[in-house]
Structures are given as C-alpha cells and as structure tokens.
Design a protein around this motif. Structure first.
Motif, PDB file in Angstrom:
ATOM      1  N   THR A 188      53.502   8.360  18.413  1.00 29.72           N
ATOM      2  CA  THR A 188      53.856   6.637  17.902  1.00 29.72           C
ATOM      3  C   THR A 188      53.590   5.770  19.073  1.00 29.72           C
ATOM      4  OG1 THR A 188      56.238   6.986  18.934  1.00 29.72           O
ATOM      5  CG2 THR A 188      55.902   6.648  16.509  1.00 29.72           C
ATOM      6  N   GLU A 189      53.122   4.898  18.798  1.00 25.60           N
ATOM      7  CA  GLU A 189      52.305   4.073  19.397  1.00 25.60           C
ATOM      8  C   GLU A 189      53.521   3.903  20.758  1.00 25.60           C
ATOM      9  OE1 GLU A 189      53.237   2.843  16.236  1.00 25.60           O
ATOM     10  OE2 GLU A 189      50.484   3.292  15.770  1.00 25.60           O
ATOM     11  N   GLU A 190      54.557   3.483  20.757  1.00 25.62           N
ATOM     12  CA  GLU A 190      55.653   3.634  22.032  1.00 25.62           C
ATOM     13  C   GLU A 190      56.346   4.854  21.820  1.00 25.62           C
ATOM     14  OE1 GLU A 190      57.672   3.647  18.141  1.00 25.62           O
ATOM     15  OE2 GLU A 190      56.695   2.303  19.034  1.00 25.62           O
ATOM     16  N   GLY A 191      54.923   5.811  21.645  1.00 27.36           N
ATOM     17  CA  GLY A 191      56.243   7.251  22.488  1.00 27.36           C
ATOM     18  C   GLY A 191      56.343   7.622  23.792  1.00 27.36           C
ATOM     19  N   ARG A 192      57.375   8.665  24.181  1.00 29.09           N
ATOM     20  CA  ARG A 192      57.773   8.739  25.414  1.00 29.09           C
ATOM     21  C   ARG A 192      57.101  10.132  25.512  1.00 29.09           C
ATOM     22  NH1 ARG A 192      58.645   5.576  28.532  1.00 29.09           N
ATOM     23  NH2 ARG A 192      60.136   5.992  30.026  1.00 29.09           N
ATOM     24  N   TYR A 193      56.698  11.252  27.030  1.00 29.69           N
ATOM     25  CA  TYR A 193      56.602  12.544  26.568  1.00 29.69           C
ATOM     26  C   TYR A 193      57.294  12.404  28.873  1.00 29.69           C
ATOM     27  CZ  TYR A 193      54.998  16.876  28.880  1.00 29.69           C
ATOM     28  OH  TYR A 193      54.327  17.667  29.214  1.00 29.69           O
ATOM     29  N   THR A 194      58.345  13.196  28.456  1.00 30.15           N
ATOM     30  CA  THR A 194      58.999  13.715  29.619  1.00 30.15           C
ATOM     31  C   THR A 194      58.935  14.464  30.307  1.00 30.15           C
ATOM     32  OG1 THR A 194      60.069  11.401  29.445  1.00 30.15           O
ATOM     33  CG2 THR A 194      61.539  12.243  31.286  1.00 30.15           C
ATOM     34  N   ASP A 195      58.407  15.315  30.940  1.00 26.96           N
ATOM     35  CA  ASP A 195      58.378  16.983  31.587  1.00 26.96           C
ATOM     36  C   ASP A 195      58.688  16.944  33.301  1.00 26.96           C
ATOM     37  OD1 ASP A 195      56.259  16.930  33.328  1.00 26.96           O
ATOM     38  OD2 ASP A 195      55.345  17.556  31.562  1.00 26.96           O
ATOM     39  N   PRO A 196      59.322  17.615  34.295  1.00 25.81           N
ATOM     40  CA  PRO A 196      59.394  17.827  35.227  1.00 25.81           C
ATOM     41  C   PRO A 196      58.304  17.186  36.067  1.00 25.81           C
ATOM     42  CG  PRO A 196      59.844  19.641  34.314  1.00 25.81           C
ATOM     43  CD  PRO A 196      59.128  18.901  33.602  1.00 25.81           C
ATOM     44  N   LEU A 197      56.791  16.884  35.739  1.00 30.62           N
ATOM     45  CA  LEU A 197      56.441  15.841  35.940  1.00 30.62           C
ATOM     46  C   LEU A 197      55.629  15.076  35.650  1.00 30.62           C
ATOM     47  CD1 LEU A 197      53.531  19.141  36.821  1.00 30.62           C
ATOM     48  CD2 LEU A 197      55.801  18.616  38.641  1.00 30.62           C
ATOM     49  N   ALA A 198      56.473  14.348  34.683  1.00 33.75           N
ATOM     50  CA  ALA A 198      55.619  13.164  33.947  1.00 33.75           C
ATOM     51  C   ALA A 198      56.885  12.547  33.593  1.00 33.75           C
ATOM     52  CB  ALA A 198      54.388  13.371  33.710  1.00 33.75           C
ATOM     53  N   ASP A 199      56.832  10.754  33.295  1.00 31.45           N
ATOM     54  CA  ASP A 199      57.458  10.760  32.701  1.00 31.45           C
ATOM     55  C   ASP A 199      56.342   9.036  32.079  1.00 31.45           C
ATOM     56  OD1 ASP A 199      59.331   9.077  30.947  1.00 31.45           O
ATOM     57  OD2 ASP A 199      60.588   8.876  32.812  1.00 31.45           O
ATOM     58  N   VAL A 200      55.727   9.230  30.696  1.00 32.68           N
ATOM     59  CA  VAL A 200      55.029   8.185  30.332  1.00 32.68           C
ATOM     60  C   VAL A 200      55.149   7.544  29.323  1.00 32.68           C
ATOM     61  CG1 VAL A 200      52.979   8.885  32.187  1.00 32.68           C
ATOM     62  CG2 VAL A 200      53.171   9.975  29.787  1.00 32.68           C
ATOM     63  N   ALA A 201      55.268   6.868  28.882  1.00 30.24           N
ATOM     64  CA  ALA A 201      55.161   5.843  26.756  1.00 30.24           C
ATOM     65  C   ALA A 201      53.854   5.187  26.878  1.00 30.24           C
ATOM     66  CB  ALA A 201      56.171   5.151  27.138  1.00 30.24           C
ATOM     67  N   GLY A 202      53.361   5.705  25.650  1.00 25.50           N
ATOM     68  CA  GLY A 202      52.261   4.741  25.004  1.00 25.50           C
ATOM     69  C   GLY A 202      51.633   5.699  25.284  1.00 25.50           C
ATOM     70  N   HIS A 203      50.214   5.278  23.717  1.00 27.97           N
ATOM     71  CA  HIS A 203      49.015   5.833  24.029  1.00 27.97           C
ATOM     72  C   HIS A 203      48.654   6.468  25.422  1.00 27.97           C
ATOM     73  CE1 HIS A 203      48.902   5.484  19.432  1.00 27.97           C
ATOM     74  NE2 HIS A 203      49.921   6.499  19.901  1.00 27.97           N
ATOM     75  N   GLU A 204      47.897   5.241  25.764  1.00 28.91           N
ATOM     76  CA  GLU A 204      47.168   5.410  27.234  1.00 28.91           C
ATOM     77  C   GLU A 204      47.566   6.730  28.235  1.00 28.91           C
ATOM     78  OE1 GLU A 204      46.269   1.707  28.898  1.00 28.91           O
ATOM     79  OE2 GLU A 204      45.436   0.695  27.101  1.00 28.91           O
ATOM     80  N   GLY A 205      49.282   5.968  28.465  1.00 30.51           N
ATOM     81  CA  GLY A 205      49.881   6.440  29.726  1.00 30.51           C
ATOM     82  C   GLY A 205      49.948   8.875  29.098  1.00 30.51           C
ATOM     83  N   ILE A 206      50.552   8.611  27.834  1.00 28.33           N
ATOM     84  CA  ILE A 206      50.458  10.303  27.330  1.00 28.33           C
ATOM     85  C   ILE A 206      48.839  10.758  27.339  1.00 28.33           C
ATOM     86  CG2 ILE A 206      50.346  11.477  25.347  1.00 28.33           C
ATOM     87  CD1 ILE A 206      52.725   9.571  23.879  1.00 28.33           C
ATOM     88  N   ALA A 207      48.060  10.313  27.026  1.00 24.84           N
ATOM     89  CA  ALA A 207      46.699  10.802  27.288  1.00 24.84           C
ATOM     90  C   ALA A 207      45.958  11.137  28.389  1.00 24.84           C
ATOM     91  CB  ALA A 207      45.493   9.456  26.456  1.00 24.84           C
ATOM     92  N   ALA A 208      46.761  10.607  29.594  1.00 22.25           N
ATOM     93  CA  ALA A 208      46.408  10.172  30.861  1.00 22.25           C
ATOM     94  C   ALA A 208      47.003  11.572  31.368  1.00 22.25           C
ATOM     95  CB  ALA A 208      47.216   8.427  31.901  1.00 22.25           C
ATOM     96  N   VAL A 209      48.133  11.858  31.306  1.00 30.67           N
ATOM     97  CA  VAL A 209      49.198  13.125  30.818  1.00 30.67           C
ATOM     98  C   VAL A 209      48.293  13.812  30.526  1.00 30.67           C
ATOM     99  CG1 VAL A 209      50.962  14.173  31.139  1.00 30.67           C
ATOM    100  CG2 VAL A 209      51.446  11.764  31.702  1.00 30.67           C
ATOM    101  N   ILE A 210      47.877  14.458  29.707  1.00 30.03           N
ATOM    102  CA  ILE A 210      46.996  15.254  28.936  1.00 30.03           C
ATOM    103  C   ILE A 210      45.513  15.148  29.875  1.00 30.03           C
ATOM    104  CG2 ILE A 210      45.768  16.335  27.377  1.00 30.03           C
ATOM    105  CD1 ILE A 210      47.880  14.663  25.311  1.00 30.03           C
ATOM    106  N   ALA A 211      44.682  14.708  29.730  1.00 34.32           N
ATOM    107  CA  ALA A 211      43.354  14.238  30.617  1.00 34.32           C
ATOM    108  C   ALA A 211      43.530  15.343  32.484  1.00 34.32           C
ATOM    109  CB  ALA A 211      43.328  13.037  30.993  1.00 34.32           C
ATOM    110  N   GLY A 212      45.079  14.741  32.635  1.00 35.10           N
ATOM    111  CA  GLY A 212      44.878  15.464  34.258  1.00 35.10           C
ATOM    112  C   GLY A 212      45.136  16.840  33.906  1.00 35.10           C
ATOM    113  N   ALA A 213      46.385  17.636  32.675  1.00 32.52           N
ATOM    114  CA  ALA A 213      46.412  18.549  32.827  1.00 32.52           C
ATOM    115  C   ALA A 213      45.154  19.605  32.829  1.00 32.52           C
ATOM    116  CB  ALA A 213      47.570  19.119  31.530  1.00 32.52           C
ATOM    117  N   HIS A 214      44.113  18.818  32.260  1.00 38.07           N
ATOM    118  CA  HIS A 214      42.823  19.341  31.638  1.00 38.07           C
ATOM    119  C   HIS A 214      41.748  19.481  33.011  1.00 38.07           C
ATOM    120  CE1 HIS A 214      43.115  19.810  27.260  1.00 38.07           C
ATOM    121  NE2 HIS A 214      43.350  19.136  27.113  1.00 38.07           N
TER     122      HIS A 214
END
Length: 136
Positions: free
Chosen positions: A46-72
């Motif tokens: 969702t637009e306001e989606g949140r992703y939290t793990d031991p290394l990240a705590d982000v919300a929104g599409h841009e924040g989630i995409a940034a975490v994924i890009a960082g993993a890549h």
C-alpha cells in the motif's frame, strides 16, 4: 464458513490471498531497475506500507524501494526465494525466505517475515527477522 467466522461477521481470507501477496512481495524484492522496482513495490505494498527489520524501518513506496535497492547493492547477483509454505489467518501471513547466489546456489542470508494485508491484498506492514547472516 465456520460458526466463529459467522459470528465475527467476516470470512477468513482464502489461502491463495496470502500466497498471491507473498508472490508479489518476492517480485518486488527481486525487481531490478528503478522503473521495474517502483512498479513491483506499488503492486506489493500500500502507499503507506511499512517495512521493519533489524536493519531498516521505513514507510512508503520510496522508502521500501530504497531498502530493496540497498540489498541489491550489498548482494549483487543474488535473488530472494521463499522457504517453505506461506501460513496465514485473518489479514496476517508469515513465511520464510533466503537470499541465494545465482552463480552457485549458496544462501548466506535467511529469515522469516510476518506481513499484514490491506483489503485489496497488498501489504500494509512487514515485520522481518534475520535467522542467518554472513559474518562481518
């Protein structure tokens, strides 16, 4: 529908709802390129989606995409794949995963995630746990 579901006034979602949401989640985590990643994240979260793990705590599409890009960036040549079955109830699902090297099949990182789904089947939140990580 069970008596409990009838009393609650809402049926429990079908198992395919969980599997479909998790499949879109892995599509997002394995998407490459800014456009493909943006579309995959929008399809999974969702637009306001949140992703939290031991290394990240982000919300929104841009924040989630940034975490994924960082993993890549940290693990080039790796893909995420599910481990085991997806389990779910109500609007919550959990599943295991591992990060696998395409070249040799090694999987230095593994964990499990718990997701909460929105009415449209996209993910509202992720709580991620790391079970196996490479030594520093």
């Amino acid at each position: 529908m069970t008596p409990h579901e009838q009393q609650a006034g809402r049926p429990t979602p079908e198992p395919s709802r969980y599997a479909d949401a998790v499949a879109r989640y892995f599509e997002a985590w394995n998407a490459t390129g800014e456009d493909a990643l943006g579309k995959a994240v929008a399809g999974a979260f969702t637009e306001e989606g949140r992703y939290t793990d031991p290394l990240a705590d982000v919300a929104g599409h841009e924040g989630i995409a940034a975490v994924i890009a960082g993993a890549h960036e940290q693990f080039p040549g790796f893909v995420f794949r599910p481990l085991g079955d997806v389990e779910g109830h109500h609007d919550i699902a959990r599943f295991g995963w591992e990060l696998v090297a395409v070249a040799d099949g090694s999987a230095p990182v593994a964990g499990f995630d718990v997701v909460r789904l929105a009415e449209d089947g996209r993910i509202r939140s992720v709580l991620g746990f790391l079970d196996r990580v490479p030594a520093a």
